[in-house]
Scaffold this active site. Structure first.
Site, PDB file in Angstrom:
ATOM      1  CG  ASP A 267      35.060  19.076 -31.953  1.00  0.00           C
ATOM      2  OD1 ASP A 267      35.511  20.216 -31.678  1.00  0.00           O
ATOM      3  OD2 ASP A 267      35.341  18.057 -31.289  1.00  0.00           O
TER       4      ASP A 267
HETATM    5  C1  BGC Z   1      37.298  19.807 -28.918  1.00  0.00           C
HETATM    6  C2  BGC Z   1      35.995  20.361 -28.395  1.00  0.00           C
HETATM    7  C3  BGC Z   1      36.171  21.808 -28.049  1.00  0.00           C
HETATM    8  C4  BGC Z   1      36.656  22.557 -29.271  1.00  0.00           C
HETATM    9  C5  BGC Z   1      36.826  24.043 -29.048  1.00  0.00           C
HETATM   10  C6  BGC Z   1      37.888  20.665 -30.013  1.00  0.00           C
HETATM   11  O1  BGC Z   1      39.176  20.265 -30.287  1.00  0.00           O
HETATM   12  O2  BGC Z   1      37.115  18.492 -29.381  1.00  0.00           O
HETATM   13  O3  BGC Z   1      35.581  19.622 -27.277  1.00  0.00           O
HETATM   14  O4  BGC Z   1      34.986  22.329 -27.538  1.00  0.00           O
HETATM   15  O5  BGC Z   1      37.900  22.019 -29.652  1.00  0.00           O
HETATM   16  O6  BGC Z   1      37.900  24.306 -28.232  1.00  0.00           O
END
Ligand code: BGC
Length: 715
Positions: A267
């Site tokens: 993530d």
């Molecule tokens: C989130 C993800 C997301 C990523 C990219 C993160 O903060 O937890 O679900 O895909 O950001 O935007």
């Protein structure tokens, strides 16, 4: 309109006979495959081609593929290697629409789950996949399959609810849809990412059985059945170790036991180390290269991470680029029929609306019965298209409930709108021009009209849990006051998850749960209220009467203490908890009414005795006993009556959405595979079906069981 997506007949499904429980997952796959032809690219990776590329890559080039490079306008970006013809990797959010620029705002995933419709989930995925492709991206950061554990959870609207089976079924169908368009899905967030509070640090302290039975099945289905291309490692720790360097999750289970062939991405900002993460199964750091850039290069040179480990990661990425055809045809921007996208979004939203209550058949509305209709709500003049955070979309256009009501009602009744603004001082606003008013104004308006349509909503977003699960901004107080002023009040809820409906739920004759229903919010709601759409959604979560009634009610459990959130409730979350403790919910899991009625009869099991590992067919008759066409979700729950470990009183193990004309009867056939009866045996490290009595319950909700049968598993 509902119905177009329903299969004409519910056909008998063949299923594989399982000789071992370990192979039970295959039966799920087979069953689903019989309704949903797998459309994802199936061409095996061209190993020779990948081998040749790998052989020509320098170590620096390999490392470059293992981390993001910040590029304006991109959410996640790995640059191409033109020298070798390796294309870029462009990753975009997310679960409710394709965020790379403005686009279609689909209903929130929770609304998709509320359809309980695999073919709609596949259509939702196909539309997301098509938009991803048209926007020149090759990985879509979704679906999110984390289970609703914490009622306040800020991202609950992004999930498919509280049940692992429903979540897995919807997720696998959606992934097939996405990947069928030639782009990769990235299932997230692996694993046990169930709260936003302290999400970057908290450790989910969860026992192995609970992990396997509740929090992992949707990931397992995504990998084994839907062949997902990519998995996102979560922010949180699991049992003390960050998900992005958790060898048990990444190496033992995902890449080992499940045979995952794709790549694991952290993530955004969830990588915390170089050597541990690289050696424990993470393939790509996002969004930058703090740990997997220069530091990884150095670690390889110093022998702390082997060349073979690096090669394996690069091979995983190249294999997926090859499997999805990107090595020959890099992602590029193309045309898209946004009208068709919008229609899919609307169809899903309509099928996901849940009619919670309809006393005296107040709904559907006949506009001719009313001279004056009040629309009251703080947000009724704005569409509730979605939640916040990385799932937020910028749709080209939206339709608010107010404008859709005006369209529907025309000049056949007087439509009067009041925008309730909690705490507004009327002396500072002019109700004649703004329509804004306080409680007293709202009550007055309610008294003056024949009917009140009251819209309430909440705001869920990534990054923060809800402060409480009651409606914010005094909307609960507003509803209580309005229904006292005019008992003919219909409440429409645009919330991303459960909310508390007391004390007003008993007094209000009709309640409609419309979730965050995407860009066409207003039309969707209006079509349900006025009967153009017969509601057929069912709750994917339990609505409690009180916050304290839920299974996660202590500080140790949530938000946790000293950085640890104890999953001490074990497998007893959601309806499993309400059943175990004999607590009456406000509205149970699986609940949802229709404008017609259904009668269940003739439940028959294929056999009364089976051996461990064998499957079982279940058959029943369903009749539409009302006067409208409608769809019912037949739900199948199983209980292991004589289990040697504490097991839930019922667990969802099958469902089918069936469309029936008035008076029509259909035979509904389902099958229970070995996994439906199994629990995860921690000491044997495998799924086990114990001999003994089992109960099968078929019903219209988890608390509206219409038919029962028993069978025996004999050793
Ligand atoms: C989130 C993800 C997301 C990523 C990219 C993160 O903060 O937890 O679900 O895909 O950001 O935007």
């Amino acid at each position: 309109m509902m119905g177009q997506q329903m299969p004409k007949t519910i056909r008998r499904r063949t299923f594989l006979r399982q000789s071992t429980v370990a192979a039970a997952g295959a039966a799920i796959a087979h069953r689903t495959r019989s309704t949903l032809a797998a459309a994802a690219p199936t061409v095996p990776a061209n190993d020779a081609k990948v081998d040749a590329l790998l052989a020509r890559m320098t170590l620096e080039e390999k490392i470059q593929m293992l981390h993001g490079s910040l590029r304006r306008g991109f959410i996640g970006y790995v640059p191409p290697i033109p020298r070798l013809g390796i294309p870029e990797l462009a990753l975009t959010d997310g679960p409710a629409g394709v965020r790379h620029g403005p686009g279609t705002a689909f209903p929130a995933p929770v609304a998709l789950a509320a359809t309980w419709d695999r073919s709609l989930a596949q259509a939702y995925g196909a539309a997301l996949g098509a938009e991803t492709k048209a926007k020149g991206q090759n990985v879509l950061l979704g679906p999110m399959v984390n289970i609703v554990r914490v009622p306040e959870g800020g991202r609950n609207f992004e999930t498919f609810g509280e049940d692992p089976y429903l979540t897995a079924q919807i997720a696998t169908a959606e992934i097939r849809g996405i990947q069928g368009q030639g782009v990769m899905a990235e299932v997230k967030h692996y694993a046990a990412n169930n709260q936003e509070k302290d999400r970057l640090l908290v450790s989910a302290e969860v026992d192995e059985r609970t992990l396997r039975e509740i929090y992992l099945p949707a990931f397992e289905g995504a990998v084994k059945e839907a062949k997902v291309g990519s998995v996102m490692a979560a922010y949180n720790k699991v049992n003390g170790t960050f998900s992005s360097e958790n060898t048990h999750l990444l190496k033992d289970i995902l890449k080992g036991e499940w045979g995952f062939e794709g790549f694991v991405v952290s993530d955004w900002g969830a990588t915390h180390s170089t050597i541990e993460a690289a050696n424990n199964g993470l393939d790509i750091e996002m969004p930058g290269g703090k740990y997997f850039g220069e530091a990884l290069l150095a670690a390889v040179r110093q022998g702390q991470v082997s060349q073979a480990t690096i090669d394996e990661k690069v091979r995983r990425i190249l294999n997926m680029l090859e499997r999805f055809g990107f090595l020959d045809h890099p992602a590029k921007i193309g045309p898209l029929d946004y009208h068709a996208q919008g229609q899919t979004a609307r169809r899903v939203a309509e099928a996901g609306v849940v009619l919670l209550k309809n006393q005296g058949n107040v709904l559907p509305l006949d506009v001719h019965n009313f001279k004056s209709i009040a629309v009251i709500g703080a947000y009724a003049d704005r569409a509730t298209s979605g939640g916040g955070g990385s799932a937020r979309m910028s749709p080209f256009d939206t339709v608010s409930p107010l404008s859709a009501m005006a369209e529907k009602i025309g000049n056949r009744a007087a439509l009067r709108f009041l925008k309730f603004v909690a705490g507004t001082d009327l002396s500072k606003s002019d109700p004649a021009t703004t329509g804004a008013g306080l409680l007293a104004d709202a009550e007055q308006l309610a008294k003056e009209c024949d009917l009140v349509l009251l819209f309430a909503r909440d705001f869920e977003t990534e990054g923060a849990d809800r402060a409480a699960i009651s409606l914010p901004d005094e909307q609960g107080e507003l509803i209580s006051a309005i229904v006292r002023a005019n008992p003919r009040t219909v409440v429409v809820l645009n919330t991303g998850c459960m909310v508390l409906l007391s004390p007003w739920a008993d007094a209000v004759p009709a309640i409609v749960q419309a979730w965050y229903s995407g860009q066409d919010d207003g039309h969707v709601v209006a079509d349900v209220l006025f009967g153009n759409v017969n509601p057929s959604g069912k709750l994917p979560i339990t609505f409690p009467r009180m916050r304290a009634d839920t299974g996660v009610a202590t500080t140790e459990q949530y938000p946790g203490q000293n950085g640890r959130g104890l999953y001490s409730e074990g497998v007893f979350i959601g309806y499993r908890h309400f059943d175990k403790n004999n607590i009456a919910p406000q509205f149970p899991f699986g609940h949802g009414l229709s404008y017609t009625t259904f009668e269940y009869s003739n439940l028959k099991l294929g056999r009364n005795r089976i051996k461990p590992g064998e499957s079982l067919t279940v058959e029943l008759q369903l009749k539409n006993t009302g006067r409208r066409e409608g769809a019912e979700v037949v739900q199948l729950y199983v209980q292991d009556v004589q289990a040697s470990v504490p097991r839930p009183l019922k667990e969802l193990k099958g469902f089918e959405k069936v469309l029936l004309r008035p008076g029509e009867t259909k035979v509904v056939r389902l099958s229970l595979d070995a996994r439906s009866m199994a629990f995860y045996d921690v000491s044997r490290k495998q799924w086990v079906v114990e001999p003994g009595q089992f109960k099968v319950m078929a019903g219209s909700s988890s608390r509206d069981i219409r038919l029962n049968a028993e069978f025996e598993v004999v050793a």
